[in-house]
Design an enzyme around this catalytic site. Structure first.
Site: not given
Length: 596
Positions: A1-2
């Site tokens: 996740m970013c």
């Protein structure tokens, strides 16, 4: 996740640098919350073109391009700093590759995709590469030699990406995983999942007008034109059942009926593999020991229970799994229970009502709490040796009011009453601050779930006919009506909840994963004949999601297999909290969104 952010703005008199910095900083900050392990930015300029060397007069527009990305470590043991950069090429990746590209436990999928994109980057090759990978994603990729910017979300829209198109009042391009609320200087829209977009930045800077330059430089590459395995969502099987199809109660005998046997086995196999891919190789967090790496957003219903049981198969037996169950103190519900008072309950009366002899709170015995408590006992019997942390997240009314403005800002541009009800439930559930006890006779202990991967059962109702409207469609138009409704459900998935949910959950530096929405699972279920998935002629609790109920029953989840559908916002009491009988329809727009 970013968290990913990209801006393209004209320099000089076109955009005031200080104003633009004040606009972009909150967006980068909001994206930074999504990836607390590493974050950085990269900025460069593309100069305006010149007519010829002798004239020396510039034409077109000088553009400043900024990329920012944050990283949530979910692969390997070392955070890989984004944006990925090499020889002028830049890649911001917010996603997970689960199928279609071999990724080792210590490898970074973003780095591997970046290398593949740089090998062969054309308007045809980029969509082809993406169409052959399965997993949730959003990305921005700049190819320096062609001066083209590619950006897109996965076909189901499981990751958020917002777009602000240049306008005369706000002449800059913004791409961001999350907004910072209803800001007067941008007009965000959720990026469509139907296409991959390509912006010819070189052509854009030839224009003296950024708005016209953008409009004339944007190419749209439809996914439906791609011959790739994961390019688009599968279509629903339109075959009608035989006219004389008998109405059988498949739960009336001990073993799974033969007509459903193969489909049940295949569903379990597909869903089991999907869960396995989503829980394996998650690194332990530094300083957290061997605390739970996986949590389930858990109501005790059939969807979340199936995911919990299948996760048990693939998470080492000595690790805990967190089951997060959220409940809201809802003054409106309390009024009904106390005799339907018309005015808001005084604070002291709410406190008095909350106190009960065992130290618990009747205000939080919402439907999802009751079924969750029942179901965790079934899981404990079926999975001896596994420690299940049933995390009771209790949300006082005052706390939900205090959080509302922040939740509205993060969920923007989603802004209906229903959006808010669901977002509030997900916000507090994903935060994971609550209490646990090992048995009803034990005392509660404060507990915060640090699991970064949250399994979510969303998708099963759409794929398997779990809503009341499927039964209504059958009554009105027969099996053909059910098929049409199931196709509508699939068509609507990318535009309904997923982007909003991603923005909310990721604000806590956590990632939601949807095993039912693996494109492989979607393809399998979409291809099944409709009568194997549901039978609206049977009672509620049998005829809705019949195939999933049979699968759960076969695995031993007998109690879960019979539970009826209940929407999260009603099961947790996050909806309709206003006292005094206030009714607001779910589709109404929130009239006072956050202004920053």
């Amino acid at each position: 996740m970013c968290g990913i952010y990209c801006s393209i703005a004209a320099t000089g008199h076109h955009v005031d640098a200080e104003v633009f910095q004040a606009l972009s900083q909150p967006l980068k900050s909001a994206n930074g919350a999504r990836g607390p392990d590493a974050q950085t930015s990269y900025t460069f300029r593309l100069p305006a073109l010149r007519r010829n060397p002798s004239e020396g007069q510039a034409r077109g527009t000088e553009l400043q391009i900024e990329f920012f990305a944050s990283e949530l470590l979910l692969r390997g043991h070392t955070a890989v700093v984004q944006p990925h950069q090499k020889e002028g090429d830049v890649f911001c990746w917010n996603g997970e590759v689960f199928e279609g590209l071999d990724i080792g436990p210590e490898e970074n999928d973003g780095a591997k995709l970046f290398a593949r994109l740089r090998l062969d980057c054309t308007v045809d090759s980029v969509p082809g590469l993406l169409g052959n990978i399965e997993g949730p994603y959003a990305f921005v990729f700049y190819h320096s030699s062609s001066e083209k910017l590619y950006f897109a979300r996965d076909p189901l829209g499981r990751r958020s990406l917002l777009l602000h198109r240049p306008s005369p009042s706000f002449p800059y391009l913004l791409l961001s995983s999350v907004s910072a609320g209803n800001h007067p200087a941008y007009q965000f829209e959720e990026l469509s999942t139907e296409s991959i977009l390509c912006l010819d930045v070189g052509r854009m800077r030839q224009s003296n007008d950024v708005v016209k330059g953008f409009d004339g430089s944007l190419s749209i590459i439809p996914r439906r034109a791609l011959a790739a395995k994961f390019a688009e969502i599968s279509r629903v099987n339109t075959a009608l059942p035989p006219k004389n199809l008998p109405s059988l109660d498949p739960f009336g005998c001990g073993a799974c009926p033969e007509a459903w046997s193969d489909a049940v086995n295949e569903l379990v196999a597909h869903l089991d593999r999907s869960v396995m891919l989503r829980v394996k190789d998650i690194p332990f967090q530094f300083g957290q020991g061997r605390k739970a790496r996986v949590a389930v957003l858990f109501s005790g219903g059939i969807d979340s229970t199936m995911l919990a049981f299948l996760a048990h198969r693939h998470v080492p037996g000595d690790e805990t799994i967190d089951l997060i169950n959220v409940a809201f103190e809802n003054p409106r519900k309390i009024q009904v229970q106390l005799g339907g008072k018309s005015d808001m309950l005084p604070k002291r009366e709410r406190k008095r009502y909350r106190k009960v002899a065992d130290g618990g709170t009747t205000s939080y015995l919402v439907p999802d709490r009751i079924t969750g408590l029942q179901e965790v006992e079934e899981l404990r019997k079926l999975c001896p040796g596994r420690t299940w942390n049933f995390v009771e997240v209790d949300v006082p009314y005052e706390e939900s009011l205090a959080a509302r403005s922040g939740v509205e800002a993060v969920m923007w541009p989603s802004r209906t009453v229903m959006d808010l009800s669901l977002a509030m439930a997900l916000y507090f559930a994903s935060r994971g601050v609550g209490r646990i006890r090992s048995s009803p006779s034990e005392c509660y202990q404060p507990y915060t779930s640090h699991a970064r991967v949250l399994l979510n059962g969303l998708g099963s109702d759409e794929l398997l006919g779990g809503y009341g409207r499927h039964r209504t469609a059958f009554t009105a138009r027969g099996w053909g009506g059910v098929i049409d409704e199931l196709q509508l459900e699939l068509d609507r998935i990318p535009t309904r909840n997923l982007g909003r949910d991603d923005r909310i959950i990721s604000s806590h530096g956590k990632e939601t994963r949807h095993p039912f929405l693996s494109l492989s699972v979607v393809s399998f279920l979409a291809g099944l004949p409709v009568y194997l998935k549901l039978d609206p002629r049977l009672d509620v609790g049998k005829g809705d999601k019949t195939l999933l109920r049979l699968a759960a029953h076969k695995l031993g989840l007998v109690e879960a297999s019979a539970r009826k559908k209940r929407a999260m916002q009603f099961g947790s009491h996050s909806a309709r909290m206003e006292a005094g009988g206030s009714e607001r329809r779910g589709e109404l727009i929130i009239v006072s969104p956050v202004d920053l």
